[in-house]
Design an enzyme around this catalytic site. Structure first.
Site, short mmCIF file in Angstrom:
data_model
loop_
_atom_site.label_atom_id
_atom_site.label_comp_id
_atom_site.label_asym_id
_atom_site.label_seq_id
_atom_site.Cartn_x
_atom_site.Cartn_y
_atom_site.Cartn_z
N ARG A 105 0.85 -1.24 0.07
CA ARG A 105 -0.11 0.00 -0.27
C ARG A 105 0.92 1.23 0.12
O ARG A 105 0.65 2.39 -0.46
CB ARG A 105 -0.97 -0.06 1.23
CG ARG A 105 -1.94 -0.99 0.84
CD ARG A 105 -3.13 -0.95 2.13
NE ARG A 105 -4.14 -2.10 1.64
CZ ARG A 105 -5.24 -2.23 2.45
NH1 ARG A 105 -5.66 -1.28 3.28
NH2 ARG A 105 -6.02 -3.50 2.15
N ASP A 165 -17.84 2.36 3.99
CA ASP A 165 -17.84 1.37 4.99
C ASP A 165 -19.12 1.21 5.71
O ASP A 165 -19.83 0.48 6.02
CB ASP A 165 -16.66 1.40 5.99
CG ASP A 165 -15.52 1.87 5.32
OD1 ASP A 165 -15.46 3.03 4.46
OD2 ASP A 165 -14.38 1.62 5.64
N ARG A 168 -22.24 0.24 3.97
CA ARG A 168 -22.18 -1.29 3.70
C ARG A 168 -22.77 -1.77 5.38
O ARG A 168 -23.52 -2.71 5.27
CB ARG A 168 -20.92 -1.93 3.64
CG ARG A 168 -20.66 -1.74 1.99
CD ARG A 168 -19.18 -2.39 1.82
NE ARG A 168 -19.04 -2.58 0.40
CZ ARG A 168 -17.78 -2.18 -0.23
NH1 ARG A 168 -16.78 -1.91 0.71
NH2 ARG A 168 -17.61 -2.17 -1.46
N HIS A 192 -10.09 4.43 6.79
CA HIS A 192 -11.12 3.67 5.93
C HIS A 192 -10.46 2.29 5.53
O HIS A 192 -8.99 2.26 5.58
CB HIS A 192 -11.41 4.52 4.37
CG HIS A 192 -11.73 3.61 3.25
ND1 HIS A 192 -12.83 2.98 3.51
CD2 HIS A 192 -11.28 3.10 2.25
CE1 HIS A 192 -12.99 2.37 2.21
NE2 HIS A 192 -11.95 2.60 1.69
N1 LIG Z 1 -12.58 5.46 -0.78
C1 LIG Z 1 -13.61 4.41 -1.24
O1 LIG Z 1 -14.41 3.81 -0.39
C2 LIG Z 1 -13.03 3.65 -2.54
C3 LIG Z 1 -13.92 2.60 -2.87
C4 LIG Z 1 -13.76 2.03 -4.35
C5 LIG Z 1 -12.44 2.66 -4.63
N2 LIG Z 1 -11.79 3.51 -4.28
C6 LIG Z 1 -10.48 3.98 -5.13
O2 LIG Z 1 -11.01 4.59 -6.11
C7 LIG Z 1 -9.77 4.61 -6.96
C8 LIG Z 1 -10.43 4.63 -8.34
O3 LIG Z 1 -11.08 3.27 -8.52
P1 LIG Z 1 -11.45 2.72 -10.06
O4 LIG Z 1 -11.91 1.50 -10.00
O5 LIG Z 1 -12.21 3.81 -10.66
O6 LIG Z 1 -9.87 2.62 -10.76
P2 LIG Z 1 -10.04 2.75 -12.43
O7 LIG Z 1 -8.53 2.26 -12.56
O8 LIG Z 1 -10.99 2.17 -13.18
O9 LIG Z 1 -9.87 4.62 -12.66
C9 LIG Z 1 -9.00 5.42 -12.27
C10 LIG Z 1 -8.99 6.48 -13.46
O10 LIG Z 1 -8.07 7.32 -13.08
C11 LIG Z 1 -7.62 7.73 -14.38
N3 LIG Z 1 -6.37 8.40 -14.28
C12 LIG Z 1 -5.08 8.10 -13.86
N4 LIG Z 1 -4.07 8.80 -13.73
C13 LIG Z 1 -4.57 10.10 -14.00
C14 LIG Z 1 -4.44 11.53 -13.99
N5 LIG Z 1 -3.23 11.90 -13.85
N6 LIG Z 1 -5.44 12.47 -14.30
C15 LIG Z 1 -6.63 12.14 -14.66
N7 LIG Z 1 -7.18 10.81 -14.48
C16 LIG Z 1 -6.13 9.98 -14.40
C17 LIG Z 1 -7.51 6.42 -14.96
O11 LIG Z 1 -7.41 6.86 -16.62
C18 LIG Z 1 -8.72 5.80 -15.06
O12 LIG Z 1 -9.63 6.17 -15.78
C19 LIG Z 1 -8.94 3.79 -6.44
O13 LIG Z 1 -7.84 4.38 -5.95
C20 LIG Z 1 -9.61 3.03 -5.63
O14 LIG Z 1 -8.97 2.04 -4.34
C21 LIG Z 1 -11.86 4.17 -3.18
O1 LIG Z 2 -14.80 -1.69 -1.64
C1 LIG Z 2 -13.54 -1.25 -2.10
N1 LIG Z 2 -12.92 -1.59 -2.97
C2 LIG Z 2 -11.56 -1.49 -3.36
C3 LIG Z 2 -11.05 -1.64 -4.77
C4 LIG Z 2 -11.64 -0.87 -5.70
C5 LIG Z 2 -10.88 -1.20 -6.88
S1 LIG Z 2 -9.59 -2.15 -6.78
C6 LIG Z 2 -9.90 -2.33 -4.87
C7 LIG Z 2 -10.72 -2.47 -2.06
C8 LIG Z 2 -11.52 -3.83 -1.99
C9 LIG Z 2 -10.76 -4.47 -1.15
C10 LIG Z 2 -9.50 -4.42 -0.62
C11 LIG Z 2 -9.10 -2.88 -1.01
O2 LIG Z 2 -7.93 -2.64 -0.34
C12 LIG Z 2 -7.37 -1.39 -0.42
C13 LIG Z 2 -6.39 -1.15 -1.00
C14 LIG Z 2 -5.82 0.26 -0.62
C15 LIG Z 2 -6.49 1.18 -0.04
F1 LIG Z 2 -6.00 2.21 0.49
C16 LIG Z 2 -7.60 0.79 0.62
C17 LIG Z 2 -8.23 -0.62 0.60
N2 LIG Z 2 -9.60 -1.97 -1.72
C18 LIG Z 2 -11.34 0.01 -2.82
C19 LIG Z 2 -11.77 0.22 -1.26
O3 LIG Z 2 -11.28 1.26 -0.35
C20 LIG Z 2 -13.01 -0.51 -1.00
S2 LIG Z 2 -13.88 -0.13 0.13
C21 LIG Z 2 -13.04 -1.13 1.56
C22 LIG Z 2 -12.02 -1.84 1.08
C23 LIG Z 2 -11.49 -2.72 2.31
C24 LIG Z 2 -11.91 -2.90 3.40
C25 LIG Z 2 -13.36 -2.41 3.83
C26 LIG Z 2 -13.85 -1.65 2.74
CL1 LIG Z 2 -15.39 -0.55 2.91
#
Ligand SMILES: NC(=O)c1ccc[n+]([C@@H]2O[C@H](COP(=O)([O-])OP(=O)(O)OC[C@H]3O[C@@H](n4cnc5c(N)ncnc54)[C@H](O)[C@@H]3O)[C@@H](O)[C@H]2O)c1
Ligand SMILES: O=C1N[C@](c2ccsc2)(c2cccc(Oc3ccc(F)cc3)n2)CC(O)=C1Sc1ccccc1Cl
Length: 332
Positions: A105, A165, A168, A192
């Site tokens: 990470r 989180d 869910r 998170h």
């Molecule tokens: N906080 C949460 O609860 C949560 C939950 C799910 C996913 N996420 C996070 O959200 C992020 C996106 O996930 P995803 O599944 O959409 O990934 P993804 O790879 O589908 O989308 C990421 C997008 O970012 C774009 N990108 C990369 N570099 C860039 C830049 N410099 N400028 C503009 N765009 C750029 C890529 O082209 C891509 O389209 C990940 O970091 C994932 O861990 C967070």
């Molecule tokens: O649902 C989700 N899909 C995720 C994801 C999305 C695209 S690739 C990975 C996903 C899932 C599982 C672990 C996972 O590992 C990471 C990795 C890096 C990080 F900074 C936080 C979580 N990430 C990102 C993410 O934050 C969530 S929510 C979640 C994740 C783990 C525990 C509990 C919750 Cl509620």
């Protein structure tokens, strides 16, 4: 005018009616789910999509524009050029490098910090009064990075934090109790992901604290049941990833809900990542962790002083220490 015969000259829009503009940076799974929900729920008047991949960006924009006949009117634009974000009321950042299997990470973080150096400054330059809503992971540290890079006051830099989180958590509690998830108030706070903290005392159903609700409904419960539900919040994230490779719908709805609270000045309380030092004995530096915070047009309007047990507060402080250790290794 060619299409309509005016029966009465329309009054000018009231000066208080603001044109609201949201920019979503990152047109991937998460960014497009957020965009789609913003459109469906009529959250903004204008939506701008930003990404590094020009073709994908244009494809997503056209595909959404073609749904216009079924959606509330929203102007949709897309560009690789951040100038298009000019004057955004809210900038939602989902751009990020994908975690490579087996990648640490910390390494993922360093790749995303490098991306943020190219994303945050132009957003701040073109919209110096905007509110930043960070979703990219690791979301708590990247919200700190966005705060430092933007130079904004902390009330205008928010991380989605444990909002997903908690949603869910609410679903699983509602399913367990056979009630509507919208009638379940429950907060997961802190960091998170895997190290989040479930606040048992915060759980209420229809305004009734869950523990007494369970007693009244003669639903056998032990603390282990609630702990199992929290564990299932974490396990379900990994299950969704293993089954479909990413998550999109729940994060899309939950972040669009935050956008609505902010832009419609709802003054609702959400578990989101805010500057947490000074709360619950958290000290040692600026750190973003999720706490129940009131959101409105000014961003974070206040943080609630929700009751935490000694154990819950101790776990928050532990998360803060871990995050600070990581942040101290960063060059922002
Ligand atoms: N906080 C949460 O609860 C949560 C939950 C799910 C996913 N996420 C996070 O959200 C992020 C996106 O996930 P995803 O599944 O959409 O990934 P993804 O790879 O589908 O989308 C990421 C997008 O970012 C774009 N990108 C990369 N570099 C860039 C830049 N410099 N400028 C503009 N765009 C750029 C890529 O082209 C891509 O389209 C990940 O970091 C994932 O861990 C967070
Ligand atoms: O649902 C989700 N899909 C995720 C994801 C999305 C695209 S690739 C990975 C996903 C899932 C599982 C672990 C996972 O590992 C990471 C990795 C890096 C990080 F900074 C936080 C979580 N990430 C990102 C993410 O934050 C969530 S929510 C979640 C994740 C783990 C525990 C509990 C919750 Cl509620």
């Amino acid at each position: 005018q060619a299409f309509f015969r005016q029966i009465q000259r329309a009054a000018p829009p009231s000066p208080t009616k603001r044109h609201t503009k949201i920019s979503v940076v990152g047109a991937g799974n998460v960014g497009m789910a957020i965009a789609q929900t913003i459109l469906t729920q009529d959250v903004a008047d204008e939506l701008v999509l930003i990404d590094a991949k020009a073709d994908k960006l244009r494809g997503e924009m056209l595909d959404l524009q073609h749904a216009a006949a079924f959606l509330p009117r929203t102007k949709i634009h897309a560009s690789v050029d951040y100038e298009l974000t000019f004057g955004s009321d809210l900038c939602i950042v989902t751009a990020g490098a994908r975690q490579v299997p087996g990648e640490s990470r910390l390494n993922l973080l360093q790749r995303n910090v490098a991306l943020f150096r190219s994303i945050i400054p132009p957003l701040a330059r073109y919209s110096p009064e905007t509110i930043l809503l960070i979703v990219s992971n690791p979301v708590d540290v990247l919200t700190y990075v966005a705060w430092k890079l933007s130079g904004f006051p902390s009330n205008r830099v928010i991380g989605s934090g444990t909002n997903l989180d908690s949603s869910r958590f609410r679903f699983l509690i509602a399913d367990h109790l056979d009630v509507n998830a919208q009638d379940v108030q429950a907060y997961i706070v802190g960091e998170h992901g895997d190290s989040s903290v479930a606040l048992w005392s915060s759980i209420s159903v229809g305004g009734v604290p869950v523990l007494s609700f369970l007693e009244k409904q003669q639903i056998a419960y032990e603390k282990v049941t609630l702990e199992n539900i929290h564990k299932e919040v974490i396990d379900s994230a990994y299950e969704v990833i293993s089954l479909k490779g990413y998550t999109s719908w729940a994060i899309g709805y939950s972040v669009a809900n935050l956008a609505r609270s902010i832009l419609r000045d709802q003054r609702k309380v959400h578990p989101v990542s805010v500057v947490a030092n000074g709360f619950y004995g958290i000290e040692g530096g600026d750190v973003f962790l999720s706490l129940p915070a009131q959101l409105g047009r000014g961003g974070v309007l206040g943080v609630t002083n929700v009751h935490l047990t000694d154990e819950e507060a101790h776990r928050l402080r532990d998360s803060a220490k871990t995050i600070l250790e990581v942040q101290n290794q960063l060059e922002v």
